[in-house]
Motif scaffolding. Structure first.
Motif, PDB file in Angstrom:
ATOM      1  N   GLY A 182      -3.580   1.836  -3.078  1.00 33.31           N
ATOM      2  CA  GLY A 182      -2.845   1.058  -2.097  1.00 33.31           C
ATOM      3  C   GLY A 182      -2.999  -0.417  -2.419  1.00 33.31           C
ATOM      4  O   GLY A 182      -3.796  -0.803  -3.273  1.00 33.31           O
ATOM      5  N   ILE A 183      -2.226  -1.238  -1.733  1.00 34.47           N
ATOM      6  CA  ILE A 183      -2.270  -2.689  -1.929  1.00 34.47           C
ATOM      7  C   ILE A 183      -2.933  -3.305  -0.708  1.00 34.47           C
ATOM      8  O   ILE A 183      -2.481  -3.094   0.422  1.00 34.47           O
ATOM      9  CB  ILE A 183      -0.862  -3.259  -2.150  1.00 34.47           C
ATOM     10  N   SER A 232       4.534  -9.507  -0.963  1.00 33.92           N
ATOM     11  CA  SER A 232       5.784  -9.610  -0.217  1.00 33.92           C
ATOM     12  C   SER A 232       6.677  -8.402  -0.477  1.00 33.92           C
ATOM     13  O   SER A 232       7.276  -7.840   0.452  1.00 33.92           O
ATOM     14  CB  SER A 232       6.506 -10.905  -0.604  1.00 33.92           C
ATOM     15  N   THR A 233       6.749  -7.971  -1.722  1.00 36.19           N
ATOM     16  CA  THR A 233       7.547  -6.777  -2.065  1.00 36.19           C
ATOM     17  C   THR A 233       6.973  -5.541  -1.391  1.00 36.19           C
ATOM     18  O   THR A 233       7.711  -4.705  -0.867  1.00 36.19           O
ATOM     19  CB  THR A 233       7.601  -6.593  -3.594  1.00 36.19           C
ATOM     20  N   ALA A 234       5.651  -5.417  -1.388  1.00 39.21           N
ATOM     21  CA  ALA A 234       5.014  -4.270  -0.725  1.00 39.21           C
ATOM     22  C   ALA A 234       5.314  -4.280   0.775  1.00 39.21           C
ATOM     23  O   ALA A 234       5.583  -3.228   1.359  1.00 39.21           O
ATOM     24  CB  ALA A 234       3.506  -4.289  -0.976  1.00 39.21           C
ATOM     25  N   MET A 273      -4.247  -1.934   4.540  1.00 36.85           N
ATOM     26  CA  MET A 273      -3.739  -1.543   3.231  1.00 36.85           C
ATOM     27  C   MET A 273      -2.310  -1.029   3.397  1.00 36.85           C
ATOM     28  O   MET A 273      -2.023  -0.275   4.326  1.00 36.85           O
ATOM     29  CB  MET A 273      -4.619  -0.435   2.646  1.00 36.85           C
ATOM     30  N   ILE A 274      -1.436  -1.404   2.464  1.00 40.00           N
ATOM     31  CA  ILE A 274      -0.081  -0.849   2.399  1.00 40.00           C
ATOM     32  C   ILE A 274      -0.116   0.247   1.345  1.00 40.00           C
ATOM     33  O   ILE A 274      -0.593   0.034   0.231  1.00 40.00           O
ATOM     34  CB  ILE A 274       0.944  -1.938   2.025  1.00 40.00           C
ATOM     35  N   HIS A 275       0.386   1.441   1.707  1.00 41.02           N
ATOM     36  CA  HIS A 275       0.373   2.548   0.752  1.00 41.02           C
ATOM     37  C   HIS A 275       1.462   3.556   1.073  1.00 41.02           C
ATOM     38  O   HIS A 275       2.039   3.553   2.159  1.00 41.02           O
ATOM     39  CB  HIS A 275      -1.010   3.220   0.712  1.00 41.02           C
ATOM     40  N   ALA A 276       1.748   4.395   0.098  1.00 39.78           N
ATOM     41  CA  ALA A 276       2.691   5.499   0.259  1.00 39.78           C
ATOM     42  C   ALA A 276       1.849   6.761   0.435  1.00 39.78           C
ATOM     43  O   ALA A 276       1.288   7.271  -0.527  1.00 39.78           O
ATOM     44  CB  ALA A 276       3.596   5.606  -0.961  1.00 39.78           C
ATOM     45  N   PRO A 277       1.721   7.281   1.672  1.00 40.55           N
ATOM     46  CA  PRO A 277       0.740   8.325   1.956  1.00 40.55           C
ATOM     47  C   PRO A 277       1.036   9.719   1.431  1.00 40.55           C
ATOM     48  O   PRO A 277       0.107  10.454   1.150  1.00 40.55           O
ATOM     49  CB  PRO A 277       0.672   8.345   3.483  1.00 40.55           C
ATOM     50  N   GLY A 278       2.257  10.124   1.294  1.00 46.24           N
ATOM     51  CA  GLY A 278       2.492  11.475   0.783  1.00 46.24           C
ATOM     52  C   GLY A 278       3.805  12.047   1.263  1.00 46.24           C
ATOM     53  O   GLY A 278       4.542  11.425   2.031  1.00 46.24           O
ATOM     54  N   ARG A 279       4.079  13.248   0.800  1.00 40.67           N
ATOM     55  CA  ARG A 279       5.338  13.937   1.077  1.00 40.67           C
ATOM     56  C   ARG A 279       5.662  13.987   2.572  1.00 40.67           C
ATOM     57  O   ARG A 279       4.788  14.255   3.392  1.00 40.67           O
ATOM     58  CB  ARG A 279       5.258  15.339   0.507  1.00 40.67           C
ATOM     59  N   GLY A 280       6.920  13.695   2.878  1.00 35.96           N
ATOM     60  CA  GLY A 280       7.381  13.743   4.255  1.00 35.96           C
ATOM     61  C   GLY A 280       7.021  12.509   5.073  1.00 35.96           C
ATOM     62  O   GLY A 280       7.289  12.470   6.265  1.00 35.96           O
ATOM     63  N   ARG A 281       6.418  11.505   4.439  1.00 37.35           N
ATOM     64  CA  ARG A 281       6.004  10.304   5.168  1.00 37.35           C
ATOM     65  C   ARG A 281       6.644   9.077   4.544  1.00 37.35           C
ATOM     66  O   ARG A 281       7.383   9.183   3.572  1.00 37.35           O
ATOM     67  CB  ARG A 281       4.487  10.223   5.170  1.00 37.35           C
TER      68      ARG A 281
END
Length: 160
Positions: A120-121, A48-50, A128-136
């Motif tokens: 990723g989660i 839920s947090t993700a 999958m939920i993820h933080a892909p990288g700079r500027g995104r």
């Protein structure tokens, strides 16, 4: 001649009982969000947090709602469930219990065979939920893309 106050009290009590019985028979809609079927409360909270983090900007080293990197997203999500996880993707990969078949809330690791460089989660349904990288921003992506399949190292479950 009957006692009028006692009769009225009896009638009032009977009317109240009928009213209460009518209320007790009604279905009250449950407006609380239903947890994911079969998930522990900890995994449901982390997931839920993700999901709430979707749209959060990428920030190298970030682990707060103001900015997240991939392992920071994992750390923040599991911290919300009261579970401490290692800080980097590679530490998470090496130290958390591996699973063969990921379930929603589990972690997915990517990289080369020497090191996990991304995490990723797993959201379920091949996403999958993820933080892909700079500027995104934090996003949900399908896993059936060749890029992810070629770099997939394994999955882990930090919670029951």
């Amino acid at each position: 001649m009957p006692n009028r106050p006692a009769t009225w009290r009896l009638i009032a009590c009977l009317a109240l009982l009928v009213l209460l019985a009518g209320c007790a028979g009604r279905d009250i809609p449950d407006r609380s969000p239903a947890p994911e079927a079969g998930l522990s409360i900890e995994r449901a909270l982390a997931l839920s947090t993700a999901k709430r983090a979707l749209g959060t900007p990428y920030r190298f080293g970030g682990n707060t709602p103001e900015g997240l990197d991939c392992s920071g997203l994992v750390e923040m999500a599991y911290r919300s469930a009261g579970i401490q996880v290692p800080r980097t993707a590679d530490e998470q990969y090496r130290r958390l219990p591996a699973v063969a078949q990921p379930q929603p809330g589990d972690l997915l690791f990517f990289g080369d065979r020497r090191k996990a460089s991304h995490v990723g989660i797993y959201r379920g349904n091949g996403q999958m939920i993820h933080a892909p990288g700079r500027g995104r921003e934090v996003v949900s992506v399908p896993l059936d893309v060749a890029y992810w399949q070629q770099r997939f190292l394994g999955a882990a479950r930090p919670t029951p």
